[in-house]
Design a protein around this motif. Structure first.
Motif, PDB file in Angstrom:
ATOM      1  N   HIS A 123       0.822  -1.213   0.000  1.00 41.52           N
ATOM      2  CA  HIS A 123       0.000   0.000   0.000  1.00 41.52           C
ATOM      3  C   HIS A 123       0.853   1.258   0.000  1.00 41.52           C
ATOM      4  O   HIS A 123       0.351   2.360   0.206  1.00 41.52           O
ATOM      5  N   GLY A 124       2.143   1.100  -0.178  1.00 41.69           N
ATOM      6  CA  GLY A 124       2.999   2.274  -0.260  1.00 41.69           C
ATOM      7  C   GLY A 124       3.313   2.925   1.069  1.00 41.69           C
ATOM      8  O   GLY A 124       3.646   4.106   1.123  1.00 41.69           O
ATOM      9  N   LEU A 167      -2.058   6.500  11.701  1.00 42.13           N
ATOM     10  CA  LEU A 167      -3.479   6.289  11.398  1.00 42.13           C
ATOM     11  C   LEU A 167      -3.869   7.082  10.160  1.00 42.13           C
ATOM     12  O   LEU A 167      -4.546   6.556   9.261  1.00 42.13           O
ATOM     13  N   ASN A 168      -3.441   8.339  10.085  1.00 42.04           N
ATOM     14  CA  ASN A 168      -3.786   9.151   8.923  1.00 42.04           C
ATOM     15  C   ASN A 168      -3.179   8.582   7.650  1.00 42.04           C
ATOM     16  O   ASN A 168      -3.827   8.572   6.596  1.00 42.04           O
ATOM     17  N   ALA A 169      -1.940   8.101   7.750  1.00 40.40           N
ATOM     18  CA  ALA A 169      -1.304   7.528   6.568  1.00 40.40           C
ATOM     19  C   ALA A 169      -2.035   6.263   6.128  1.00 40.40           C
ATOM     20  O   ALA A 169      -2.281   6.052   4.935  1.00 40.40           O
ATOM     21  N   LEU A 170      -2.394   5.429   7.080  1.00 41.82           N
ATOM     22  CA  LEU A 170      -3.087   4.187   6.730  1.00 41.82           C
ATOM     23  C   LEU A 170      -4.453   4.467   6.113  1.00 41.82           C
ATOM     24  O   LEU A 170      -4.878   3.771   5.186  1.00 41.82           O
ATOM     25  N   VAL A 171      -5.124   5.493   6.620  1.00 40.93           N
ATOM     26  CA  VAL A 171      -6.403   5.883   6.006  1.00 40.93           C
ATOM     27  C   VAL A 171      -6.165   6.389   4.588  1.00 40.93           C
ATOM     28  O   VAL A 171      -6.843   5.986   3.636  1.00 40.93           O
ATOM     29  N   ARG A 219     -13.322   6.540  15.081  1.00 37.36           N
ATOM     30  CA  ARG A 219     -12.809   5.201  15.329  1.00 37.36           C
ATOM     31  C   ARG A 219     -12.106   4.709  14.066  1.00 37.36           C
ATOM     32  O   ARG A 219     -12.332   5.235  12.982  1.00 37.36           O
ATOM     33  N   TYR A 220     -11.274   3.686  14.237  1.00 37.16           N
ATOM     34  CA  TYR A 220     -10.527   3.153  13.103  1.00 37.16           C
ATOM     35  C   TYR A 220     -10.850   1.686  12.908  1.00 37.16           C
ATOM     36  O   TYR A 220     -11.117   0.961  13.873  1.00 37.16           O
ATOM     37  N   ASP A 221     -10.817   1.253  11.669  1.00 44.57           N
ATOM     38  CA  ASP A 221     -11.356  -0.053  11.291  1.00 44.57           C
ATOM     39  C   ASP A 221     -10.473  -0.630  10.186  1.00 44.57           C
ATOM     40  O   ASP A 221     -10.349  -0.054   9.113  1.00 44.57           O
ATOM     41  N   ALA A 222      -9.855  -1.763  10.479  1.00 47.39           N
ATOM     42  CA  ALA A 222      -9.021  -2.418   9.466  1.00 47.39           C
ATOM     43  C   ALA A 222      -9.833  -3.336   8.565  1.00 47.39           C
ATOM     44  O   ALA A 222      -9.283  -3.917   7.626  1.00 47.39           O
ATOM     45  N   ASN A 223     -11.099  -3.458   8.849  1.00 45.03           N
ATOM     46  CA  ASN A 223     -11.962  -4.257   7.979  1.00 45.03           C
ATOM     47  C   ASN A 223     -12.363  -3.401   6.780  1.00 45.03           C
ATOM     48  O   ASN A 223     -13.158  -2.480   6.909  1.00 45.03           O
ATOM     49  N   MET A 224     -11.778  -3.687   5.632  1.00 40.91           N
ATOM     50  CA  MET A 224     -12.051  -2.877   4.449  1.00 40.91           C
ATOM     51  C   MET A 224     -13.033  -3.570   3.507  1.00 40.91           C
ATOM     52  O   MET A 224     -13.251  -3.119   2.391  1.00 40.91           O
ATOM     53  N   SER A 225     -13.601  -4.655   3.946  1.00 38.27           N
ATOM     54  CA  SER A 225     -14.640  -5.274   3.112  1.00 38.27           C
ATOM     55  C   SER A 225     -15.871  -4.378   3.136  1.00 38.27           C
ATOM     56  O   SER A 225     -16.006  -3.502   3.988  1.00 38.27           O
TER      57      SER A 225
END
Ligand SMILES: [Mn+2]
Ligand SMILES: [Mn+2]
Ligand SMILES: [Zn+2]
Ligand SMILES: [Zn+2]
Lengths: 138, 138
Positions: A12-13, A60-64, A80-86
DNA sequence: TCTATGCTTAGACTTATTCTAAATACAGAA
DNA sequence: TTCTGTATTTAGAATAAGTCTAAGCATAGA
């Protein structure tokens, strides 16, 4: 299933530094939709060096930005943050505040898909898009 | 249609003071889903006395608590206020940030009801309710 | 090895919101 | 009326989430 976080970040760079890896690992390990501070509390101490809040927010901002995780808002003003991208929606337990993932599907089937376990008090659809032709009123 | 704000507040158990009236009047007069500061800016100067931010927040919170208005969140972390209490959803114009009311209806009809004017980029359903039986995972 | 770039850190800063304490307003009792 | 308790409003202090800054650190490549 053990996540290969390093590869996930790379593809994801996002350069996989120790701080970023441990943050991403934590996000991938939970379904709790944590806040930034939840992440900070959970992750500090897992590194030999001290961890800065700035790094948590930067990560967090970079991952978003890179599409590794997403921001989720359930209560007004709380991010809130969520790693579920489905493709999924969120069920908020109004007793506990817990946020539960609900797989997407045709929206009119939500009630059926949820089943008896979930009693819907209310729901809200937020749509993001563009208004074409310019004549929609504010 | 001229709103009878005084009666609206009274029937909801909010004592209609000048400050509360002018705030409620403003909220009823717009479809713009203003933030607390938007409200403050729009309303100060409409009273002979100075208006405190605390009063704006106190009033907005009271109106929400009494069901006169609702909080709306579109972008993470930004709270907006909405005097439209009819069953409706929100369309966020991703170019302008404008928030437009969309009347409710069976959800699978949303695309049809919106018509050509709105191009849906994405949408998100947030459901509020209760989990019964206690066996849903976080 | 040197250097440029990016990453992390502590803490300062900003902004939204809540809290505090004192002043005001005012409904109802006397 | 005047009195008095309660609610409301105010200015500014306090808090909390998030961003910015400046300096140090890490490291990839020349
Ligand atoms: Mn963000
Ligand atoms: Mn609120
Ligand atoms: Zn989720
Ligand atoms: Zn609305």
């Amino acid at each position: 299933m053990k996540h290969n976080v390093e590869e996930l970040l790379s593809t994801h760079g996002v350069k996989p530094t120790p701080q970023r890896m441990v943050i991403a690992e934590y996000l991938l390990s939970t379904h709790s939709h944590p806040t930034a501070d939840d992440v900070f509390q959970a992750v500090k101490g897992k590194l030999p060096v001290s961890l800065s809040r700035a790094t948590v927010y930067n990560t967090l901002n970079a991952l978003v930005a890179k599409g590794v995780i997403q921001e989720v808002t359930t209560e007004a003003g709380r991010v809130r943050y969520d790693a579920n991208m489905s493709d999924h929606h969120h069920f908020v337990d109004i007793e506990t505040g817990n946020v539960i993932d609900i797989p997407a599907g045709t929206l009119n089937q939500i009630k059926l898909e949820l089943g008896d376990q979930y009693k819907i008090r209310s729901f809200h659809v937020t749509i993001f898009g563009e208004v074409v032709g310019g004549k929609a009123k504010e």
